[in-house]
Design an enzyme around this catalytic site. Structure first.
Site, short mmCIF file in Angstrom:
data_model
loop_
_atom_site.label_atom_id
_atom_site.label_comp_id
_atom_site.label_asym_id
_atom_site.label_seq_id
_atom_site.Cartn_x
_atom_site.Cartn_y
_atom_site.Cartn_z
N ASN A 166 29.97 10.90 -27.33
CA ASN A 166 31.17 10.91 -28.18
C ASN A 166 32.43 11.13 -27.34
OD1 ASN A 166 30.64 10.61 -31.19
ND2 ASN A 166 28.99 11.99 -30.55
N HIS A 186 29.82 15.23 -37.13
CA HIS A 186 28.48 15.65 -37.56
C HIS A 186 27.66 14.39 -37.86
CE1 HIS A 186 25.42 18.26 -39.18
NE2 HIS A 186 25.28 17.41 -40.17
C1 GAR Z 1 25.97 13.83 -31.73
O1 GAR Z 1 25.07 13.10 -32.51
C2 GAR Z 1 26.78 14.78 -32.58
O2 GAR Z 1 27.13 14.26 -33.82
C3 GAR Z 1 25.82 15.91 -32.73
O3 GAR Z 1 25.21 16.04 -31.47
C4 GAR Z 1 25.23 14.78 -30.80
C5 GAR Z 1 25.91 14.95 -29.47
O4 GAR Z 1 25.84 13.78 -28.70
N1 GAR Z 1 26.50 17.12 -33.14
C6 GAR Z 1 25.95 18.01 -33.94
O5 GAR Z 1 24.82 17.94 -34.36
C7 GAR Z 1 26.86 19.17 -34.29
N2 GAR Z 1 26.38 19.85 -35.46
P1 GAR Z 1 26.82 13.50 -27.48
O6 GAR Z 1 26.81 14.73 -26.56
O7 GAR Z 1 26.19 12.30 -26.78
O8 GAR Z 1 28.18 13.21 -28.01
#
Ligand code: GAR
Length: 217
Positions: free
Chosen positions: A23, A119
């Site tokens: 992200n 989220h």
């Molecule tokens: C993502 O899917 C984000 O939405 C989730 O963790 C992942 C992180 O991926 N966040 C949560 O679950 C927060 N409650 P990334 O490090 O590759 O962005």
């Protein structure tokens, strides 16, 4: 007030990460394409020293900090250290992008409607305590929902309960695993709506009234 006096000044965005940072990458790519309005990612703070997100920041010459939970006795002390870092960075917006460590209410009180979180589900489904990362997709598959997605919302004292900024739906497939579903939700939803929400914020187009966000045309 200060913003009005310096209309050309860019908005400083501090991104909080704990893991892979895809992200964060979506935000960096959007910034490179000129799609964050007058927003600039000025600092990435990780709760983990080995988070790949830190490599992504360094590859793009974005300053980084590591603030580990275990270096502090409790959530209050950890939150105070985070808050100090936000002040030092002159943060205008804080974005939680896969940030997995709990902060207390002092943070969202100090940055009301200035801190957002992505989220990986359509809130109010599959959210709140215990729903993070792959667990969210496991729960969606367990329930057998046909549609899931992602939500970007402002952070309040209620876990995953703040005003919703943007949501995007994603179809669930019969043969999905938590991993394939997570990947599709990221690609089709998270990586799109997070930069969009940041841009809307930086353009001053998000207005919060009560528990709802209104987007100015
Ligand atoms: C993502 O899917 C984000 O939405 C989730 O963790 C992942 C992180 O991926 N966040 C949560 O679950 C927060 N409650 P990334 O490090 O590759 O962005």
């Amino acid at each position: 007030m200060a913003e009005d006096m310096h209309p050309h000044k860019y908005k400083k965005i501090v991104v909080l990460v704990s893991g892979g940072g895809t992200n964060l990458q979506a935000l960096i790519d959007a910034q490179k394409r000129g799609e964050l309005g007058n927003g600039r990612i000025t600092c990435v703070i990780s709760s983990k020293p080995d988070a790949y997100a830190l490599v992504r920041a360094k590859n793009n010459s974005i300053p980084t900090r590591v603030i580990q939970r275990k270096a502090f006795p409790d959530t209050a002390a950890y939150s105070a250290a985070m808050l100090e870092a936000f002040y030092e960075e002159y943060a205008d917006l804080i974005v939680q992008a896969g940030f997995m460590t709990i902060l207390d209410e002092t943070i969202c009180r100090a940055y009301p409607n200035k801190m957002m979180n992505v989220h990986p589900a359509l809130i109010p489904s599959f959210c709140g305590k215990g729903y993070y990362g792959l667990h969210v997709h496991e729960a969606a598959l367990e329930k057998g929902v046909k549609v899931t997605g992602a939500t970007v919302h402002f952070v309040t004292e209620v876990c995953d309960g703040g005003p919703i900024i943007l949501q995007k739906a994603v179809a669930v497939k019969q043969d999905d695993t938590p991993e394939t579903l997570q990947k599709r939700v990221m690609e089709e939803a998270e990586w799109k709506i997070l930069p969009q929400a940041v841009r809307l914020f930086c353009e001053g187009k998000l207005k919060v009234r009560g528990s709802k966000v209104y987007i100015k045309e």
